[in-house]
Design an enzyme around this catalytic site. Structure first.
Site, mmCIF file in Angstrom:
data_model
loop_
_atom_site.group_PDB
_atom_site.id
_atom_site.type_symbol
_atom_site.label_atom_id
_atom_site.label_comp_id
_atom_site.label_asym_id
_atom_site.label_seq_id
_atom_site.Cartn_x
_atom_site.Cartn_y
_atom_site.Cartn_z
ATOM 1 N N GLU A 279 0.831 -1.194 0.000
ATOM 2 C CA GLU A 279 0.000 0.000 0.000
ATOM 3 C C GLU A 279 0.873 1.255 0.000
ATOM 4 O O GLU A 279 0.576 2.241 -0.680
ATOM 5 C CB GLU A 279 -0.902 -0.018 1.240
ATOM 6 C CG GLU A 279 -2.192 0.744 1.081
ATOM 7 C CD GLU A 279 -3.167 0.381 2.197
ATOM 8 O OE1 GLU A 279 -4.101 -0.391 1.936
ATOM 9 O OE2 GLU A 279 -2.992 0.854 3.333
ATOM 10 N N GLU A 282 2.249 1.724 -3.414
ATOM 11 C CA GLU A 282 1.174 2.226 -4.286
ATOM 12 C C GLU A 282 0.924 3.715 -4.017
ATOM 13 O O GLU A 282 0.779 4.511 -4.945
ATOM 14 C CB GLU A 282 -0.107 1.418 -4.012
ATOM 15 C CG GLU A 282 -1.297 1.825 -4.877
ATOM 16 C CD GLU A 282 -2.579 1.065 -4.504
ATOM 17 O OE1 GLU A 282 -2.588 0.340 -3.490
ATOM 18 O OE2 GLU A 282 -3.566 1.219 -5.248
ATOM 19 N N CYS A 299 -8.540 -2.383 4.131
ATOM 20 C CA CYS A 299 -8.388 -3.560 4.990
ATOM 21 C C CYS A 299 -9.733 -4.061 5.469
ATOM 22 O O CYS A 299 -9.856 -5.191 5.927
ATOM 23 C CB CYS A 299 -7.555 -3.225 6.218
ATOM 24 S SG CYS A 299 -5.892 -2.739 5.780
ATOM 25 N N SER A 319 -7.339 1.815 -2.537
ATOM 26 C CA SER A 319 -6.086 1.121 -2.795
ATOM 27 C C SER A 319 -6.449 -0.206 -3.448
ATOM 28 O O SER A 319 -7.493 -0.785 -3.158
ATOM 29 C CB SER A 319 -5.365 0.874 -1.473
ATOM 30 O OG SER A 319 -4.430 -0.167 -1.619
ATOM 31 N N LYS A 358 -15.621 -10.405 7.616
ATOM 32 C CA LYS A 358 -14.621 -11.288 7.004
ATOM 33 C C LYS A 358 -15.278 -12.568 6.499
ATOM 34 O O LYS A 358 -14.779 -13.209 5.589
ATOM 35 C CB LYS A 358 -13.501 -11.620 7.992
ATOM 36 C CG LYS A 358 -12.644 -10.429 8.376
ATOM 37 C CD LYS A 358 -11.611 -10.058 7.307
ATOM 38 C CE LYS A 358 -10.954 -8.725 7.645
ATOM 39 N NZ LYS A 358 -10.127 -8.189 6.550
ATOM 40 N N GLU A 361 -16.138 -11.542 3.235
ATOM 41 C CA GLU A 361 -14.963 -11.295 2.389
ATOM 42 C C GLU A 361 -14.427 -12.581 1.762
ATOM 43 O O GLU A 361 -14.102 -12.615 0.574
ATOM 44 C CB GLU A 361 -13.850 -10.622 3.212
ATOM 45 C CG GLU A 361 -12.611 -10.299 2.380
ATOM 46 C CD GLU A 361 -11.515 -9.579 3.173
ATOM 47 O OE1 GLU A 361 -11.001 -8.583 2.671
ATOM 48 O OE2 GLU A 361 -11.187 -10.008 4.300
ATOM 49 N N GLU A 366 -13.215 -13.164 -6.129
ATOM 50 C CA GLU A 366 -11.780 -12.947 -6.337
ATOM 51 C C GLU A 366 -10.942 -13.837 -5.411
ATOM 52 O O GLU A 366 -9.780 -14.092 -5.687
ATOM 53 C CB GLU A 366 -11.396 -11.488 -6.018
ATOM 54 C CG GLU A 366 -12.130 -10.395 -6.769
ATOM 55 C CD GLU A 366 -13.435 -9.992 -6.093
ATOM 56 O OE1 GLU A 366 -14.481 -10.318 -6.695
ATOM 57 O OE2 GLU A 366 -13.438 -9.397 -5.015
ATOM 58 N N CYS A 499 -10.910 -2.459 14.496
ATOM 59 C CA CYS A 499 -11.210 -3.889 14.686
ATOM 60 C C CYS A 499 -11.302 -4.308 16.148
ATOM 61 O O CYS A 499 -11.953 -5.302 16.448
ATOM 62 C CB CYS A 499 -10.180 -4.735 13.962
ATOM 63 S SG CYS A 499 -10.151 -4.404 12.193
HETATM 64 S S1 SF4 Z 1 -13.808 -5.653 12.565
HETATM 65 FE FE1 SF4 Z 1 -15.000 -3.918 11.809
HETATM 66 S S2 SF4 Z 1 -13.408 -2.431 11.258
HETATM 67 FE FE2 SF4 Z 1 -12.372 -4.410 11.425
HETATM 68 S S3 SF4 Z 1 -12.417 -5.221 9.359
HETATM 69 FE FE3 SF4 Z 1 -14.207 -6.026 10.415
HETATM 70 S S4 SF4 Z 1 -15.878 -4.644 9.875
HETATM 71 FE FE4 SF4 Z 1 -13.954 -3.596 9.408
#
Ligand code: SF4
Ligand code: SF4
Ligand code: SF4
Ligand code: FES
Ligand code: FES
Lengths: 573, 149
Positions: A279, A282, A299, A319, A358, A361, A366, A499
């Site tokens: 990053e 970049e 992130c 990014s 996540k 995610e 991808e 987080c």
């Molecule tokens: S814990 Fe909250 S701030 Fe951290 S990556 Fe997950 S959604 Fe985003």
């Protein structure tokens, strides 16, 4: 603000004029019970569990939404108050699906806790029960409206704090419910999976979508098992085992994962260092070319989905760098599999994350075939307990090579401002070609939801802005859309506090608790000898042996990603 | 017929939402999903809020009316005689939950105030006919007659 003096349970205390009674009481050590109050949200005054007596007022008042006045005489626990709270709890329980022992929030539910404290042993009203199908459609959260007490905490956080507007109140009277509009299920809705509603919900109506069962199956599958743990987990997992907030349990966490049967335990922090290298590279390139600025960190998968839905025309500001989770997953299934001579299909990678997003995610096309499951901090704690592991008495052990070493810069990823600070440390060096003394960028720290910092990097003034919660992100994105953004570099995290306040972390998410967690991460950072990502020796070796140049072709293929226009909701213009 | 755009152009923001929805319903007979989305886009009001208002007031309809209109009386007399229970029975029977019109477009359920037959509470009206002194069994029988099952 003008100060007034009020009488609280016979003692004279100071308060700001207009401050709510509950806030004054809490400041003075009285934790008034509440189900629909949160210091960061609008006051709803719906549950009436927080009632108190005010002299001269024949009715009890809701302390969460009644301001103090000079000379007010307040009592917080007379027999009359306790009786009223009991009755109000009974009313809430009258049409509640009372299946506590099989509820996902069992022992963590505030409604249950109060029912216990107020000794409600039977529910004298036989109210009509709700019967709704449980919504399992989301990859991240489960909505069970049969457990919902309509306290609106989820609506507040989703609509007012995150400005996602995924859910809202519908209908009236007995049929009142909270759900996405137009009979959409959660998966079809605008939900960005942040899980902040799960944290805000006092009952079992909102819980994370569990992957524990799948992980237990994987643990017994005979496959090669790898775990990775996100930066913030070490600072919060201890709370699930009764430790006070802010006590890191890194070594015990690694030992517990080995006891569960993982062959390798890698550190997402290693990948966080790589994120910063990529990053940072970049950013320097874009800054020199004056192209697509401000650049925004990526992130946080909840933030990414938010941008894809509401700001798809501004996606070139993101990014292209993957999140640390996705970088480590990519490296495990390519570099590490090759190195070990294994078929990536025989490796099961389980991510321990602070985060319900996540779970979404890893399902992005991808990232297909990379990480297999995500467990949140709370789920990992449950799994450890199911396996009867005596967590607090475990010996400490360390992460596995070659993806276990990290720098102090990676430690702070788990809190708001951390990614920016880590990036600035590296960008400063890489831009000047020197090994600079400076590692502390204090202006990016702290819990304010929007922080600005201007830094001088080798004669270049770089304007940065750090936000957490997406209502704040919206402000920055509207500026970018209008062409008035003064910034070069922006960090965005969906969760309050970053987080450490993630949707998969143990509650409650009070500011003081989040600050302690962040403090623990900052201490890990300052205790490390190497505190700049681009000096991580293992990362440098990986570039030398496998990835090639920083930001080079192979690095791009494995460590970067693309975004999708998700204008499903026509709210985006 | 006025286009949805023409109707919306007369209103400015959230504070006009109820009036706007009323006019759309007057023109089109109900509030379609498409029209609610167009309002969302044109006035930048979140869809959850539009949908919340549209479902809060029982005068708003989210579907074109069914072939038969069932009106459940919720007036005081009927309320005392358990109109809620009758509503619940009909919801279950017709599979309505929080919809107003059955999937097959046969019935629309509406809640109304006193229909002037208090002596026979609880009452419902199907199209023009009043059915009084309802019980769970009687309600079931009447619906079966209509559906021919
Ligand atoms: S814990 Fe909250 S701030 Fe951290 S990556 Fe997950 S959604 Fe985003
Ligand atoms: S997970 Fe986040 S976006 Fe989804 S409903 Fe909850 S608060 Fe809203
Ligand atoms: S889902 Fe939870 S937070 Fe939302 S209204 Fe219901 S009980 Fe409250
Ligand atoms: S907390 Fe005050 S009314 Fe719910
Ligand atoms: S109240 Fe139902 S008919 Fe009068």
């Amino acid at each position: 603000m003008a100060k007034v003096s009020v009488n609280l349970n016979g003692e004279s205390v100071e308060a700001d004029d207009g401050e709510m009674i509950i806030d004054v009481a809490r400041r003075n050590g009285i934790d008034v019970p509440h189900l629909c109050w949160n210091v960061r949200f609008e006051r709803i005054g719906a549950c009436r569990i927080c009632v108190v007596e005010v002299e001269g007022n024949p009715k009890l008042v809701a302390s969460c939404s009644t301001p103090v006045k000079a000379g007010m005489v307040i009592k917080t626990h007379t027999p009359r108050i306790l009786e009223a709270r009991r009755t109000n709890l009974e009313l809430l329980l009258a049409n509640h699906d009372l299946s506590c022992t099989t509820c996902a929030k069992n022992l963590k539910c505030r409604l249950q806790e109060y029912a216990h404290d107020f000794m409600i042993q039977e529910v004298p009203f036989s109210g009509k029960r709700k019967r709704e199908e449980v919504d399992y459609s989301s990859p991240s959260i489960v909505r069970d409206n049969n457990k919902c007490i309509l306290c609106e905490q989820c609506v507040q956080v989703c609509n007012k704090i995150q400005t996602v507007y995924a859910i809202g109140l519908q209908n009236r009277g007995f049929k009142t419910r909270v759900a996405p509009p137009m009979r959409m299920d959660m998966n079809e809705s605008a939900c960005i999976n942040c899980g902040q509603c799960v944290v805000a919900c006092p009952t079992g109506a909102l819980t994370e979508k569990s992957s524990i069962k799948e992980v237990i199956d994987a643990l017994n599958s005979g496959k090669y098992l790898i775990a990775q743990t996100a930066p913030s987990i070490r600072a919060t997992l201890g709370e699930c085992f009764g430790l006070p907030p802010g006590v890191p349990v890194t070594g015990q966490m690694v030992s517990a994962l080995r006891d569960l049967g993982f062959q390798k335990v890698f550190d997402t922090n290693f990948a966080a260092d790589i994120t910063i290298i990529e990053e940072g590279t970049e950013f320097i390139k874009r800054f020199k070319e004056n192209r697509s600025l401000p650049m925004i960190t990526t992130c946080c998968p909840a933030w990414i989905k938010f941008a894809e839905q509401f700001y798809y025309q501004e996606l070139h500001h993101m990014s292209s760098c993957r999140s640390p989770q996705a970088i480590l997953a990519s490296l495990v299934k390519t570099y590490y599999a090759e190195k070990m001579g294994k078929d990536p299909k025989d490796i099961v990678l389980i991510d321990i994350m602070p985060c319900t997003a996540k779970k979404f995610e890893i399902l992005r096309p991808e990232y297909k075939g990379e990480a297999d499951y995500v467990l949140t901090t709370v789920e990992l704690a449950k799994l450890i307990k199911q396996y009867s592991i005596d967590f607090l008495n475990l010996p400490e052990s360390s992460f596995d090579s070659p993806m276990g070493e990290s720098t102090g810069a990676a430690d702070i990823f788990g809190q708001t401002g951390g990614v920016m600070e880590a990036a600035l440390r590296s960008v400063a060096d890489l831009m000047s070609g020197q090994d600079l003394q400076r590692v502390d960028y204090v202006n990016v720290r702290g819990m304010e939801t929007m922080k600005e910092a201007e830094v001088d990097l080798g004669g270049n003034k770089i304007k940065t802005c750090i936000v957490h919660t997406l209502g704040e992100a919206r402000k920055l994105m509207d500026q970018i859309r209008a062409g008035t953004s003064p910034y070069h570099f922006i960090e965005i995290m969906a969760c309050y506090g970053g987080c450490v306040g993630g949707g998969g972390q143990p509650g409650p998410h009070r500011k003081e608790i989040l600050e302690k967690r962040a403090g623990a991460l900052r201490k890990e950072d300052s205790d490390k000898k190497i505190r700049k990502s681009h000096q991580n020796p293992d990362a440098l070796r990986l570039y030398k042996e496998y990835l090639g140049e920083f930001g080079g072709e192979k690095a791009h293929k494995l460590l970067h990603t693309t975004y999708t226009n998700r204008c499903i909701i026509k709210k985006c213009k | 017929m006025k286009t949805i755009g023409e109707i919306i152009s007369k209103y400015r923001d959230r504070s006009d939402l109820i009036d706007l929805l009323s006019e759309v319903q007057e023109e089109y007979g109900y509030l379609s999903e498409d029209n609610m989305r167009i309002i969302e886009q044109s006035l930048d009001i979140p869809l959850v809020d539009i949908y919340g208002v549209a479902t809060f007031y029982s005068s708003f309809k989210l579907n074109p009316a069914g072939r038969h209109i069932i009106r459940v009386c919720k007036g005081t007399a009927c309320h005392v005689k358990k109109a809620d229970m009758i509503e619940g029975v009909l919801d279950d029977l017709l599979g309505l939950r929080d919809k107003q019109t059955t999937e097959d477009g046969r019935f629309t359920l509406e809640l109304v105030n006193c229909i002037g037959a208090c002596a026979k509470a609880p009452n419902i009206m199907i199209d023009d006919k009043v059915y009084g002194e309802l019980t769970k069994e009687k309600a079931e029988r009447i619906i079966k007659e209509f559906t021919g099952q």
